[in-house]
Design a protein around this motif. Structure first.
Motif, short mmCIF file in Angstrom:
data_model
loop_
_atom_site.label_atom_id
_atom_site.label_comp_id
_atom_site.label_asym_id
_atom_site.label_seq_id
_atom_site.Cartn_x
_atom_site.Cartn_y
_atom_site.Cartn_z
N TYR A 1 0.77 -1.27 -0.13
CA TYR A 1 0.19 -0.02 -0.01
C TYR A 1 0.82 1.32 -0.05
CZ TYR A 1 -4.13 -2.84 0.55
OH TYR A 1 -5.17 -3.82 0.32
N ASP A 2 2.10 1.17 -0.36
CA ASP A 2 3.03 2.26 -0.54
C ASP A 2 3.23 3.08 0.49
OD1 ASP A 2 4.69 3.67 -1.99
OD2 ASP A 2 3.21 4.99 -2.76
N VAL A 3 3.23 2.48 1.88
CA VAL A 3 3.44 3.15 3.30
C VAL A 3 4.85 3.45 3.39
CG1 VAL A 3 2.87 3.15 5.47
CG2 VAL A 3 0.97 2.32 4.18
N GLN A 4 5.25 4.58 4.05
CA GLN A 4 6.68 4.50 4.48
C GLN A 4 6.81 4.15 5.76
OE1 GLN A 4 8.21 8.68 4.86
NE2 GLN A 4 10.06 7.94 4.87
N VAL A 5 7.86 3.05 6.17
CA VAL A 5 7.80 2.42 7.18
C VAL A 5 9.10 2.63 7.94
CG1 VAL A 5 8.00 0.16 8.16
CG2 VAL A 5 6.40 0.42 6.50
N PHE A 6 9.34 3.19 9.03
CA PHE A 6 10.42 3.38 9.82
C PHE A 6 10.62 2.02 10.97
CE2 PHE A 6 9.16 7.65 8.72
CZ PHE A 6 10.35 7.98 8.31
N ARG A 7 11.82 1.61 11.18
CA ARG A 7 11.95 0.50 12.28
C ARG A 7 12.88 0.89 13.14
NH1 ARG A 7 10.19 -4.38 9.48
NH2 ARG A 7 10.06 -5.24 11.74
N PRO A 8 12.66 0.54 14.49
CA PRO A 8 13.65 0.81 15.66
C PRO A 8 14.99 0.14 15.22
CG PRO A 8 11.55 -0.17 16.58
CD PRO A 8 11.39 -0.42 14.97
N GLN A 9 16.07 0.98 15.66
CA GLN A 9 17.29 0.44 15.61
C GLN A 9 16.99 -0.78 16.73
OE1 GLN A 9 19.10 3.98 16.80
NE2 GLN A 9 19.53 4.63 14.68
N VAL A 10 18.00 -1.91 16.19
CA VAL A 10 17.82 -3.06 16.85
C VAL A 10 18.95 -2.88 18.12
CG1 VAL A 10 18.37 -5.59 16.88
CG2 VAL A 10 17.28 -4.51 14.89
N ILE A 11 18.15 -3.10 19.36
CA ILE A 11 19.03 -3.24 20.72
C ILE A 11 19.27 -4.72 20.85
CG2 ILE A 11 19.13 -2.43 22.86
CD1 ILE A 11 17.06 -0.50 22.28
N ASN A 12 20.54 -4.98 21.39
CA ASN A 12 20.70 -6.50 21.52
C ASN A 12 19.76 -6.89 22.77
OD1 ASN A 12 21.66 -8.98 21.18
ND2 ASN A 12 23.37 -8.33 22.87
N SER A 13 19.05 -8.17 22.68
CA SER A 13 18.35 -8.77 23.65
C SER A 13 17.43 -8.00 24.48
CB SER A 13 19.38 -9.37 24.64
OG SER A 13 18.73 -10.30 25.45
N CYS A 14 16.47 -7.20 23.48
CA CYS A 14 15.43 -6.28 23.90
C CYS A 14 14.31 -6.32 23.14
CB CYS A 14 16.03 -4.77 23.90
SG CYS A 14 14.82 -3.60 24.47
N ASN A 15 13.02 -6.54 23.88
CA ASN A 15 11.71 -6.83 23.10
C ASN A 15 11.24 -5.32 22.63
OD1 ASN A 15 9.13 -6.91 22.47
ND2 ASN A 15 8.39 -8.39 24.17
N GLN A 16 11.27 -5.01 21.33
CA GLN A 16 10.93 -3.82 20.80
C GLN A 16 9.75 -3.93 19.70
OE1 GLN A 16 15.54 -3.36 19.55
NE2 GLN A 16 14.62 -1.14 19.56
N ILE A 17 8.90 -4.94 20.21
CA ILE A 17 7.83 -5.10 19.18
C ILE A 17 6.68 -3.83 19.19
CG2 ILE A 17 5.92 -6.71 18.71
CD1 ILE A 17 7.81 -8.92 19.57
N PHE A 18 6.62 -3.52 20.54
CA PHE A 18 5.24 -2.79 20.53
C PHE A 18 5.48 -1.14 20.53
CE2 PHE A 18 4.39 -6.66 22.83
CZ PHE A 18 3.54 -7.19 21.74
N SER A 19 5.82 -0.70 19.36
CA SER A 19 5.94 0.69 19.19
C SER A 19 5.30 1.75 19.83
CB SER A 19 6.66 0.81 17.75
OG SER A 19 5.40 0.65 16.97
N ARG A 20 3.75 1.09 19.86
CA ARG A 20 2.77 2.05 19.97
C ARG A 20 2.92 2.48 21.61
NH1 ARG A 20 -1.75 4.20 17.16
NH2 ARG A 20 -1.91 2.57 15.94
N ASP A 21 3.57 1.57 22.47
CA ASP A 21 3.65 2.05 23.83
C ASP A 21 4.53 3.24 24.16
OD1 ASP A 21 2.36 -0.28 24.46
OD2 ASP A 21 3.85 -1.62 25.40
N ILE A 22 5.57 3.24 23.26
CA ILE A 22 6.63 4.25 23.86
C ILE A 22 6.36 5.91 23.20
CG2 ILE A 22 8.40 2.76 24.01
CD1 ILE A 22 9.55 3.09 21.52
N SER A 23 5.39 5.71 22.40
CA SER A 23 5.15 7.21 21.99
C SER A 23 3.67 7.03 20.96
CB SER A 23 6.20 7.87 21.07
OG SER A 23 6.46 7.19 19.73
N PHE A 24 3.49 8.32 20.76
CA PHE A 24 2.15 8.17 20.07
C PHE A 24 1.87 9.83 19.38
CE2 PHE A 24 0.79 8.94 24.50
CZ PHE A 24 0.17 10.06 24.11
#
Length: 304
Positions: A67-90
């Motif tokens: 659907y041609d959406v621009q996607v940003f991904r978190p920088q990967v932190i070793n051994s850290c659960n970074q799935i829930f991006s909605r938790d940390i900002s909105f």
């Protein structure tokens, strides 16, 4: 510079932060879990494996690409659960608001710093420390901002209570032209079927003026009834306790017509198609074991 724009949940999505399951870390101990559903799976030996969760998030990334959406991904932190991006900002309107989240999740904020740096400084909001809020509790809906909260005296003992009234007041002050409506949610540290971790775990508006809702997620029946009346009974899809537990209300809208949903949500997906939605089905059942689904792992930045 990123020109943020979020006024609702369903306008055409143009840019989003999508969480990552890479380097997710080992299965946590019970003491390190943030919610009763994760505890359940740790104890049962069914906690999700990183490889499976990576595949699930990749399936969502492919839909965004389609659907041609621009996607940003978190920088990967070793051994850290970074799935829930909605938790940390909105985002509301043109402002990004940093969530004051559980203190041991600060690193997750740093991983999206490069996105923050593309936003005009005056539109980066950090609330006072007494304001507790997570993005899953905040649902912008045109002239309204719906916020899930918990104001019981046992708030400090409930790791599942993520948003307090201080935050509700602060958000009202930030957006004085909007009506901020708060809803008391049912909380439990121990029973996932009696726990609405966030507002989007028991309610979500979707396109065409419709909404998904679970009555028992709300502590005060009158507040639940207000929402049903607001959308109109015939526009509301009521979900059962088991469906809430499986995160039926935590799907994600790309537009008024297009919804990403979990492929096992047969009753919901059938209804959505009957109502004229295009349903993009993805596998997400492993990630859902952590009491979060598609809305929890996406953080929209720009909608048209």
């Amino acid at each position: 510079m990123l020109q943020l724009n979020i006024k609702d949940e369903t306008s055409r999505l143009r840019a989003v932060i999508l969480g990552t399951a890479e380097s997710n870390g080992p299965t946590p101990s019970v003491e390190d879990c943030y919610d009763p559903k994760s505890i359940e799976h740790v104890l049962a030996g069914t906690y999700p494996k990183e490889a499976d969760m990576v595949l699930e998030i990749d399936a969502v990334a492919k839909v965004f690409e389609k659907y041609d959406v621009q996607v940003f991904r978190p920088q990967v932190i070793n051994s850290c659960n970074q799935i829930f991006s909605r938790d940390i900002s909105f985002v509301i309107e043109d402002k990004i608001i940093r969530a004051n989240i559980l203190p041991n999740r600060e690193a997750e904020i740093e991983a999206i710093r490069y996105v923050w740096n593309q936003i005009d400084r005056k539109n980066r909001i950090i609330l006072p420390p007494e304001c507790h809020v997570e993005g899953g509790d905040v649902i912008p809906w045109n002239d309204y901002i719906f916020i899930g909260t918990y104001s019981g005296e046992d708030y400090p003992e409930l790791i599942t209570a993520r948003t307090n009234m201080d935050a509700v007041i602060a958000i009202q002050e930030l957006f004085p032209h909007k009506t901020v409506k708060s809803f008391e949610l049912r909380k439990s540290n121990t029973n996932a079927k009696e726990n609405a971790l966030h507002l989007d775990c028991c309610f979500q508006p979707i396109g065409k003026g419709k909404a998904i809702i679970h009555k028992n997620g709300f502590l005060i029946e009158r507040e639940y009834e207000w929402l049903v009346n607001f959308f109109g009974k015939s526009n509301v899809f009521e979900i059962t306790k088991d469906e809430m537990y499986n995160m039926y209300s935590n799907i994600f809208s790309i537009s008024e017509e297009v919804i990403i949903s979990e492929k096992s949500f047969i009753r919901l997906n059938t209804w959505l198609r009957q109502e004229g939605f295009i349903v993009e089905e993805v596998p997400y059942s492993e990630i859902s074991k952590q009491e979060g689904l598609l809305r929890c792992s996406t953080m929209p930045l720009i909608r048209e």
